[in-house]
Design an enzyme around this catalytic site. Structure first.
Site, short mmCIF file in Angstrom:
data_model
loop_
_atom_site.label_atom_id
_atom_site.label_comp_id
_atom_site.label_asym_id
_atom_site.label_seq_id
_atom_site.Cartn_x
_atom_site.Cartn_y
_atom_site.Cartn_z
N HIS A 1 -4.29 -10.85 -9.26
CA HIS A 1 -5.24 -12.16 -8.63
C HIS A 1 -5.51 -12.32 -10.12
O HIS A 1 -7.47 -12.33 -10.71
CB HIS A 1 -6.21 -11.36 -8.36
N LYS B 1 -2.02 1.23 -8.51
CA LYS B 1 -3.08 0.30 -8.01
C LYS B 1 -4.30 1.31 -9.23
O LYS B 1 -4.45 2.13 -9.42
CB LYS B 1 -3.71 -0.24 -6.74
N ASP C 1 -5.43 -11.41 -2.25
CA ASP C 1 -6.21 -10.65 -1.99
C ASP C 1 -7.54 -10.91 -0.61
O ASP C 1 -8.68 -11.09 -1.40
CB ASP C 1 -7.25 -11.15 -3.74
N HIS D 1 -6.09 -6.71 1.02
CA HIS D 1 -6.75 -5.96 1.68
C HIS D 1 -6.75 -5.73 3.37
O HIS D 1 -6.88 -6.69 3.64
CB HIS D 1 -8.22 -5.84 0.97
N HIS E 1 -0.70 -8.73 -2.15
CA HIS E 1 -2.01 -8.35 -2.54
C HIS E 1 -2.23 -8.21 -1.37
O HIS E 1 -3.28 -9.08 -1.54
CB HIS E 1 -2.34 -8.91 -4.16
N HIS F 1 -6.26 -4.14 -11.30
CA HIS F 1 -7.28 -5.09 -11.43
C HIS F 1 -7.56 -4.91 -13.27
O HIS F 1 -8.29 -4.39 -14.24
CB HIS F 1 -9.05 -4.08 -10.93
O1 DOR Z 1 -13.18 -9.86 -4.27
C1 DOR Z 1 -12.68 -8.75 -4.20
N1 DOR Z 1 -12.35 -8.17 -3.29
N2 DOR Z 1 -11.96 -8.04 -5.34
C2 DOR Z 1 -11.48 -7.54 -5.39
O2 DOR Z 1 -11.27 -6.70 -6.14
C3 DOR Z 1 -11.38 -6.08 -4.50
C4 DOR Z 1 -11.69 -6.83 -3.19
C5 DOR Z 1 -12.38 -5.82 -1.76
O3 DOR Z 1 -11.17 -4.36 -2.10
O4 DOR Z 1 -13.32 -6.31 -1.09
ZN ZN Z 2 -7.32 -6.81 -4.14
#
Ligand code: DOR
Ligand code: ZN
Length: 347
Positions: free
Chosen positions: A174, A99, A247, A15, A13, A136
């Site tokens: 998460h 997702k 995450d 970003h 997971h 989520h």
């Molecule tokens: O803390 C987070 N940041 N939780 C999420 O679900 C998305 C992520 C983000 O893309 O910044």
């Molecule tokens: Zn995330």
């Protein structure tokens, strides 16, 4: 144990963002992880197979010379997603999951699903193709306290979905509560969960005691200590259905240190070290490799990585910030502190 040799991990997971931020954060993950499940919540989101392929190409183009890394792409589910798009995703070798963001739950989720109980044709298709649904898991009902949103989601949304689609493969992403741990443990092996390093290491005091610390603000938000203890117990238990998903969610320093700061912690710079620190606190370093490197591939039906990496117990100073090519800065979680473990490359 002062040295650990593990199979190379994957981040289930992550970003990566796009543009200058992608170029800044990608080498941190590629240094440690062979693969990562890449979140699709760009602006605009990655809702089609064509967009996922194009994003994958941008990720590969941003990879520094000599680094190997395989992005495992995901599609962002919307109420307009078609069954044909999901069929194309299931047939694409680079797309590994879809997702589900409840609309309004988190960063760039406004195009998400307003009523997750009203997308049955799409869920039926995922079930049919065996394509995992990544969730989520928070309700967005304004009447529900933010600390209870995950538990209510399990009751109101996840349980009905899993009852209606008994073969749907699902990852609760998460997880942050004892309720989520108990829920996942009660399911068959078609349900799994990712756990971040920051939810294993910190409770909500880290964010709120002695001043508001915006770099600890993420979603789902950090919870009480007994929830952290439940997460740590499940991650270190050896149960195959819990695995590493950092995450890691970079935002610029300006976006974090703001009157309305963004949710997300940048942890990819030391993903393995942070998990090692958490496992070490309960004397379970022997379970680290299963969590970081074996359980995820087993769930996704992918081979484990061939290479092995080394971790050493050695002080690692964390920089105050990383420069981003667009002129912004990125503050890592625990900036200015010293971590007890250090990634020491490939064996
Ligand atoms: O803390 C987070 N940041 N939780 C999420 O679900 C998305 C992520 C983000 O893309 O910044
Ligand atoms: Zn995330």
């Amino acid at each position: 144990m002062n040295e650990l040799i593990l199979r190379q991990p994957d981040d289930w997971h992550l970003h990566l963002r796009d543009g200058a931020m992608l170029a800044t954060v990608l080498p941190h993950t590629a240094r440690q992880c062979a693969r990562a499940i890449v979140m699709p919540n760009l602006s605009p989101p990655v809702t089609t197979v064509a967009q996922a392929r194009a994003y994958r190409e941008r990720i590969l183009a941003a990879l520094p010379e000599g680094m190997a890394f395989e992005p495992l792409m995901t599609l962002y589910l919307t109420e307009q997603t078609t069954v044909a798009e999901l069929a194309a995703a299931a047939a694409d070798p680079h797309i590994h999951a879809v997702k589900l963001y409840p609309a309004g739950a988190t960063t760039n989720s406004d195009r998400g699903v307003r009523d997750p109980l009203a997308i049955d044709p799409l869920l039926a298709e995922l079930e049919r193709f065996g394509l995992p649904l990544l969730v989520h898991g928070e309700v967005v009902d304004p009447a529900v306290d933010i600390f209870d949103r995950e538990a209510r989601f399990i009751e109101r949304v996840l349980t009905p979905i899993l009852t209606r689609f008994p073969a749907l493969r699902l990852v609760m992403e998460h997880i942050t509560t004892a309720e989520a741990v108990a829920f996942v443990q009660a399911q068959s092996a078609r349900v799994a969960a990712t756990i971040t390093a920051h939810h294993l290491l910190f409770n909500r005091n880290a964010m709120l005691v002695g001043g508001i610390r915006p770099h600890y603000y993420c979603l789902p938000v950090l919870k009480r200590e007994h929830h952290r203890q439940a997460l740590l117990a499940s991650a270190t238990s050896g149960a195959g259905r819990f695995f590493m998903g950092t995450d890691s969610a970079p935002h610029s320093q300006a976006a974090k240190e703001s009157a309305c700061g963004c949710a997300g912690a940048f942890t990819a710079y030391a993903a393995l070290e942070l998990y090692a620190e958490a496992f070490d606190t309960v004397g379970r370093l022997d379970q680290l490799e299963a969590f970081t490197s074996l359980n995820g591939p087993a769930f996704y039906g992918l081979p484990v990585n061939a290479r092995r990496v080394r971790l050493q117990r050695a002080p690692q100073p964390v920089p105050a910030a990383y420069a981003v090519a667009d002129g912004s800065t990125l503050v890592p979680l625990r900036a200015g502190e010293t971590l007890p473990w250090q990634f020491a490359g490939f064996v």
